[in-house]
Design a protein around this motif. Structure first.
Motif, mmCIF file in Angstrom:
data_model
loop_
_atom_site.group_PDB
_atom_site.id
_atom_site.type_symbol
_atom_site.label_atom_id
_atom_site.label_comp_id
_atom_site.label_asym_id
_atom_site.label_seq_id
_atom_site.Cartn_x
_atom_site.Cartn_y
_atom_site.Cartn_z
ATOM 1 N N HIS A 138 3.397 0.895 3.319
ATOM 2 C CA HIS A 138 3.256 -0.163 4.242
ATOM 3 C C HIS A 138 2.476 -1.469 3.712
ATOM 4 N N HIS A 155 1.052 -0.926 -0.052
ATOM 5 C CA HIS A 155 -0.003 0.166 -0.066
ATOM 6 C C HIS A 155 1.054 1.127 0.190
ATOM 7 N N ASP A 188 -0.679 -4.196 3.686
ATOM 8 C CA ASP A 188 -1.930 -4.467 4.346
ATOM 9 C C ASP A 188 -2.232 -6.107 4.649
#
Ligand SMILES: [Mn+2]
Length: 90
Positions: free
Chosen positions: A51, A45, A53
């Motif tokens: 980051h 993401h 998910d």
């Protein structure tokens, strides 16, 4: 067979956080059949802060975590996972 939960009730945190006029994220209105084998998803993401998910299917939703660093093939590597709101299966 267990009835699927009503997505509108269990995903209220997800929906309250989003303006569906400006996001292309799913609204959680598409009925997704339960699977005999629970599903999972790992998504890269590229948000304000990159980051990953992690989503695990449970009771008709994806339990979800934001993971600060990418997957590793070394089981000794540790990752911080922050629980976020349940996400729709679609
Ligand atoms: Mn995310």
């Amino acid at each position: 067979m267990r009835e699927p939960p009503i997505a509108g009730d269990i995903l209220s945190a997800y929906k309250n956080k989003r303006d569906f006029r400006s996001t292309r994220e799913p609204r959680g209105k598409t009925h997704v059949m339960p699977s005999k084998r629970p599903r999972f998803a790992i998504q890269k993401h590229d948000a304000t802060r990159l980051h990953y998910d992690l989503r695990l299917e449970l009771d008709g939703v994806f339990k979800s975590w934001a993971v600060t660093r990418g997957p590793s093939l070394d089981p000794r590597d540790k990752r911080l996972a922050i629980e976020v709101e349940d996400h729709p299966l679609d």
